[in-house]
Scaffold this active site. Structure first.
Site, mmCIF file in Angstrom:
data_model
loop_
_atom_site.group_PDB
_atom_site.id
_atom_site.type_symbol
_atom_site.label_atom_id
_atom_site.label_comp_id
_atom_site.label_asym_id
_atom_site.label_seq_id
_atom_site.Cartn_x
_atom_site.Cartn_y
_atom_site.Cartn_z
ATOM 1 C CD GLU A 1 -7.074 2.625 6.751
ATOM 2 O OE1 GLU A 1 -6.079 1.972 7.075
ATOM 3 O OE2 GLU A 1 -7.778 2.341 5.758
ATOM 4 N NE ARG B 1 -4.133 0.063 1.888
ATOM 5 C CZ ARG B 1 -5.304 0.426 1.381
ATOM 6 N NH1 ARG B 1 -5.535 1.701 1.106
ATOM 7 N NH2 ARG B 1 -6.242 -0.457 1.135
#
Length: 771
Positions: free
Chosen positions: A724, A319
């Site tokens: 997030e 990621r």
């Protein structure tokens, strides 16, 4: 962008309080440690290693076994099944099996009559260890080519040629620290043995299904013999995704051996020593760019400290690669990701899951380019943005996904205007020109964050909805509540489907015996996945009720409406509860299970190409700071945030998540410093030495607004994830601090400021890298 619906649907769109808020503030919210346990419950504690790397020569536990109140002591050999709790690879022992791999690794576990007796006994062990060389940093791991997973490289275009032909080139490097989760409730599990080789596990975890599987494997049982349950957590932030497994497995083994319930609760010091953190990164770059600051070629090195085992380091570092573009189009790019094996605690998931580290790298590059060219960093950011429409040639990411929902251009323009960015920039420059000691800084930074698990199979969810014959509703789903308000949003979604007040809907604890094979509540996907699953179950039930009413009235099913607690049709209007009671007597099924899987996503983990994300969330923030050049102290003076949550299900919760995420990110980048001693011991293992933001650290002027937008994808009520993405808004604080340091150093300065930007780090940057 569409105008907001002038009449929000019942339940959805309302800024309702958290469903447990009244319990939180009165101290009546039940966490694992508050649950009444059976008589005779034992309490466990762990014996920890005092070296970073070594081989156990002697482990004498006789004094531990003889200590007052001790009922059992176990070592690795006593685990009846698999001595492993690794979520991906089998390289994470529950208890040390001979080779110590990090300072603080659990060597044995004690069960005693009280928590205090267990902890005192655990300190009586005699351990002799043959020391072995230890690798402690990401840089040392890279030098030794010590990897938990092989290096990964992702490239697009001819980067060497782009760099060679660029009018300007820069090199740089920066250290980016890790972060302790510091949840209010520490790691805890209570294992209660049942009849016929079964176990009920009460656990503070983001992933009940994984706890169910891990415990079954540790016991040598099959999965259906274990039930894992979690009503709420006192915070998680990723630290309770995989790392709650070790605690659950130890409690379970002790419970089955003793035949008694066993509770294992870590105190704060042990929790911080034993559990993993956000991955810290060493970043190097080489960038080529033109006179406007547009990046023509970029080479990035992202080297992370993963710790002694793999844990989730693979997808975390993947990621980071995926988000190394942030909001910027990179035509020619080469990214090398190094996943360093070190003799430190195994780092793990943390809010953002590697995305913040990748985004921090590119923001550092942009900031350096602006300073090199003498341009405002905002202008350089804007010139590098992805294109604004699906047909734009500058809308393809380096991993092959089209950016089809880009709103970062208009969002940033709106924030720059509403925050008076240009006027404040000029005012700060004027202030700095006449202030020799106090220097101010300003920065506006964007966020583009992909939403979905990069492991595609996790993008699924189930829910179970019961409509009782008095018209009330009970919902179970696979998501976990850690304070973020997931249960509240699901409650609103279900109330909306039946046209009921939210008071008529209740959520039960997340329980693997009700909804199986759940995914972790992570990747900001809790509402997206579980909301859609709950909606599907509701629609199936509502369809049956509507069919029952339509048949009795001789009208079409579409003519039956559910609103304001009533069920209506032409010539008919009755309370929902009365209709449900009639449907029950007519033997209409009033419960159902719903399932949802995220569409469109696909991703090849070998080539690192595909569409790993369903959509992107966007945001931007402006931060104004001041530093004292004599002490290095800093203060955040004002913050303006504009964030995209699509059509908000609950604006009050979403704004709370934005504020909380921002402050947590600010802590990571300014005050939260993890310090390891030369022997691998974590020196910052308590609140006395590890500094999270306090109330006094909040900016006095803190402005948060939601961007008027609608998700282009068919998400739940066209909302967007909010867990997030807001953490990365805090980049504006760090780069405002860097701006203030540069003002102190003078024109053309490109200061080396590592993160976290503690007073010591700021002084070091002011002194050219020396203290």
């Amino acid at each position: 962008m569409n105008a907001p619906d002038p009449k929000p649907l019942p339940g959805v769109g309302a800024g309702l309080p958290h469903e447990s808020a009244h319990l939180h503030v009165t101290g009546r919210a039940t966490y694992v440690d508050d649950i009444a346990v059976p008589a005779g419950t034992l309490h466990a504690a762990l014996g920890l290693s005092s070296v970073a790397h070594g081989r156990i020569r002697v482990l004498d536990l006789s004094a531990v076994r003889a200590a007052p109140g001790v009922r059992d002591v176990i070592v690795a050999a006593d685990i009846p099944g698999i001595n492993d709790c690794g979520p991906v690879k089998h390289d994470d022992p529950i208890l040390c099996a001979g080779e110590i791999l990090f300072h603080g690794q659990p060597l044995f576990a004690v069960a005693a009559d009280s928590h205090d007796a267990a902890r005192r006994a655990a300190r009586l062990a005699r351990v002799e260890v043959e020391p072995l060389p230890a690798i402690l940093t990401a840089a040392a791991a890279a030098e030794a080519e010590s990897w938990v997973l092989p290096p990964v490289e992702v490239s697009r275009g001819d980067t060497p040629a782009a760099l060679a032909e660029a009018p300007h080139r820069l090199r740089g490097e920066i250290q980016l620290g890790g972060q302790e989760h510091f949840y209010l409730e520490g790691q805890i599990a209570c294992a209660i043995p049942g009849e016929d080789h079964t176990l009920r596990l009460l656990t503070s975890t983001q992933h009940p299904t994984e706890m169910q599987h891990m415990v079954a494997h540790a016991l040598g049982w099959r999965v259906h013999q274990v039930i894992a349950e979690c009503r709420r957590m006192g915070g998680g932030f990723g630290g309770k995704e995989s790392q709650s497994a070790q605690i659950a497995c130890i409690a379970a083994v002790l419970a089955v051996r003793s035949g008694k319930a066993v509770k294992l609760r870590l105190d704060r010091d042990d929790d911080m020593r034993i559990t993993g953190k956000r991955h810290d990164f060493h970043i190097e770059y080489e960038a080529g760019f033109d006179d406007r600051g547009q990046i023509l070629g970029l080479r990035l090195l992202l080297a992370s400290r993963c710790g002694f085992s793999t844990d989730l380091s693979g997808p975390v570092n993947d990621r980071a690669i995926f988000h190394a573009d942030n909001a910027y189009y990179l035509d020619a790019v080469d990214i090398l990701s190094l996943r360093g094996l070190t003799h430190t605690v195994s780092n793990t998931a943390f809010r953002g899951f590697g995305g913040p580290q990748g985004m921090f790298a590119i923001e550092s590059v942009i900031d350096d380019i602006a300073r090199h060219l003498g341009l405002d960093a905002l202008a350089v950011r804007q010139v590098n943005f992805y294109g604004d429409n699906a047909g734009d040639s500058r809308n393809l990411t380096h991993y092959g996904m089209k950016v089809e929902d880009n709103v970062i251009g208009p969002l940033v323009a709106q924030l720059a205007s509403s925050s008076d960015y240009a006027a404040r920039r000029a005012a700060i420059d004027a202030f700095n020109a006449t202030s020799p000691i106090i220097k101010k800084g300003l920065a506006l930074t964007p966020v583009k964050f992909g939403i979905s698990f990069t492991a595609t199979f996790y993008n699924q969810a189930g829910a179970l909805v019961h409509v009782y014959n008095d018209g009330t509703v009970l919902v179970s789903h696979g998501g976990t509540e850690m304070g973020q308000g997931l249960y509240t949003k699901i409650r609103q979604i279900v109330a909306q489907e039946f046209g009921l007040p939210v008071e008529d809907v209740r959520l039960s604890a997340t329980d693997t015996s009700r909804v199986p094979n759940t995914s972790a509540t992570a990747a900001s996907s809790g509402s997206d996945l579980n909301g859609k699953a709950a909606q599907a179950a509701c629609q199936a039930i509502r369809g049956r009720i509507a069919g029952f009413v339509a048949e009795r009235l001789g009208v079409s099913q579409d003519a039956v409406l559910f609103a304001a607690g009533q069920v209506s049709a032409p010539g008919f209007d009755a309370p929902f509860a009365a209709v449900v009671a009639d449907a029950y007597r007519a033997r209409v099924q009033l419960w159902d299970a719903g399932f949802y899987k995220t569409p469109k996503i696909h991703y090849d983990p070998v080539t690192m190409q595909g569409r790993p994300f369903y959509y992107f969330s966007y945001g931007a923030s402006v931060s104004e700071v001041a530093i004292d050049t004599l002490t290095g102290e800093s203060k955040v003076l004002r913050v303006d945030i504009l964030h995209d949550v699509g059509r908000s299900i609950n604006p009050a919760l979403d704004i709370g998540q934005i504020e909380g995420g921002f402050i947590q990110g600010m802590g990571w980048l300014t005050t939260e410093e993890l310090v390891y001693a030369s022997d691998g011991r974590l020196a910052t293992h308590a609140p006395s030495t590890y500094k999270i933001p306090a109330v006094s650290d909040l900016p006095r002027d803190f402005r948060v607004a939601l961007f008027d937008n609608e998700n282009v994808e068919d998400s739940i009520h066209r909302s967007k994830a909010v867990g997030e993405p807001p953490l990365m808004l805090a980049f504006s604080v760090f780069f405002a601090l860097r701006d203030a340091v540069a003002a102190a150093l003078g024109p053309g300065a490109r200061p080396r400021l590592d993160a976290p930007a503690t007073p010591e780090a700021i002084l070091k940057a002011l002194n050219g890298g020396a203290l």
